[in-house]
Design a protein around this motif. Structure first.
Motif, PDB file in Angstrom:
ATOM      1  N   TRP A  77      65.361  39.429  74.799  1.00 16.67           N
ATOM      2  CA  TRP A  77      65.071  39.479  76.229  1.00 16.67           C
ATOM      3  C   TRP A  77      63.578  39.627  76.507  1.00 16.67           C
ATOM      4  CZ3 TRP A  77      62.498  43.801  77.625  1.00 16.67           C
ATOM      5  CH2 TRP A  77      62.652  44.937  76.844  1.00 16.67           C
ATOM      6  N   LEU A  78      62.820  40.098  75.547  1.00 18.51           N
ATOM      7  CA  LEU A  78      61.379  40.274  75.741  1.00 18.51           C
ATOM      8  C   LEU A  78      60.683  38.943  75.984  1.00 18.51           C
ATOM      9  CD1 LEU A  78      59.035  42.313  75.675  1.00 18.51           C
ATOM     10  CD2 LEU A  78      58.822  41.818  73.247  1.00 18.51           C
ATOM     11  N   TRP A  79      61.180  37.893  75.353  1.00 20.92           N
ATOM     12  CA  TRP A  79      60.542  36.585  75.473  1.00 20.92           C
ATOM     13  C   TRP A  79      60.981  35.857  76.739  1.00 20.92           C
ATOM     14  CZ3 TRP A  79      56.984  37.534  72.321  1.00 20.92           C
ATOM     15  CH2 TRP A  79      57.228  38.195  71.132  1.00 20.92           C
ATOM     16  N   ASN A  80      61.983  36.379  77.455  1.00 18.75           N
ATOM     17  CA  ASN A  80      62.453  35.746  78.687  1.00 18.75           C
ATOM     18  C   ASN A  80      61.904  36.416  79.942  1.00 18.75           C
ATOM     19  OD1 ASN A  80      64.005  34.026  77.137  1.00 18.75           O
ATOM     20  ND2 ASN A  80      65.759  35.402  77.157  1.00 18.75           N
ATOM     21  N   LEU A  81      61.068  37.414  79.806  1.00 18.19           N
ATOM     22  CA  LEU A  81      60.504  38.106  80.970  1.00 18.19           C
ATOM     23  C   LEU A  81      59.538  37.194  81.716  1.00 18.19           C
ATOM     24  CD1 LEU A  81      59.717  41.642  79.532  1.00 18.19           C
ATOM     25  CD2 LEU A  81      61.536  41.021  81.092  1.00 18.19           C
ATOM     26  N   ARG A  82      59.572  37.312  83.036  1.00 20.62           N
ATOM     27  CA  ARG A  82      58.636  36.539  83.851  1.00 20.62           C
ATOM     28  C   ARG A  82      57.258  37.192  83.784  1.00 20.62           C
ATOM     29  NH1 ARG A  82      59.972  32.967  87.651  1.00 20.62           N
ATOM     30  NH2 ARG A  82      58.260  33.659  88.935  1.00 20.62           N
ATOM     31  N   THR A  83      56.242  36.418  83.495  1.00 19.63           N
ATOM     32  CA  THR A  83      54.886  36.954  83.415  1.00 19.63           C
ATOM     33  C   THR A  83      53.988  36.413  84.519  1.00 19.63           C
ATOM     34  OG1 THR A  83      54.302  35.195  81.856  1.00 19.63           O
ATOM     35  CG2 THR A  83      54.999  37.310  80.929  1.00 19.63           C
ATOM     36  N   SER A  84      54.496  35.481  85.331  1.00 20.75           N
ATOM     37  CA  SER A  84      53.660  34.938  86.393  1.00 20.75           C
ATOM     38  C   SER A  84      53.687  35.882  87.600  1.00 20.75           C
ATOM     39  CB  SER A  84      54.131  33.545  86.817  1.00 20.75           C
ATOM     40  OG  SER A  84      55.233  33.636  87.666  1.00 20.75           O
TER      41      SER A  84
END
Length: 131
Positions: free
Chosen positions: A87-94
């Motif tokens: 799930w860490l790689w699916n977090l929204r960072t924008s």
């Protein structure tokens, strides 16, 4: 005491007590509820801490710079991607808001976003002058 306060007021000196005359024709001494500033300078300004910036590329890639929360020790090592949860790689960072098309209609965020966009559109239409 009252005569000393009156003489200080006449001479222009400031004091922490105030002499007042009430409607009952009597003099009252009122003390100030704040601290009287005495002579001297203010507290010395504290110096800002300057942190060293890491410039070594190898350390920047392998270590989490600034991740050490203790006074002693070193920054933690960054592990391989397999050690971290999926799930860490699916977090929204924008920093941009989630588009309305990506939200589900059963979610409260969908309806809040829809209301916000509708109000924005109505405000734009109201601000335009009629022809």
């Amino acid at each position: 005491m009252a005569s000393r306060i009156i003489s200080n007021l006449i001479q222009g000196r400031t004091c922490s007590k105030l002499l007042t005359y009430s409607h009952l024709r009597s003099w009252h001494i009122q003390s100030a509820t704040y601290a009287v500033k005495k002579g001297g300078s203010a507290a010395p300004a504290s110096k800002k801490k300057k942190f060293e910036v890491e410039t070594d590329a190898k350390v920047l890639v392998t270590r989490l710079c600034g991740g050490n929360i203790y006074k002693e020790g070193e920054d933690p090592v960054i592990g391989p991607d397999e050690e971290y949860p999926e799930w860490l790689w699916n977090l929204r960072t924008s920093p941009q808001a989630i588009p309305l098309e990506e939200l589900d209609q059963d979610d409260i965020r969908y309806w809040r976003r829809l209301r916000k966009l509708t109000m924005r559109q109505n405000n734009i239409l109201r601000s335009k002058k009629p022809i």
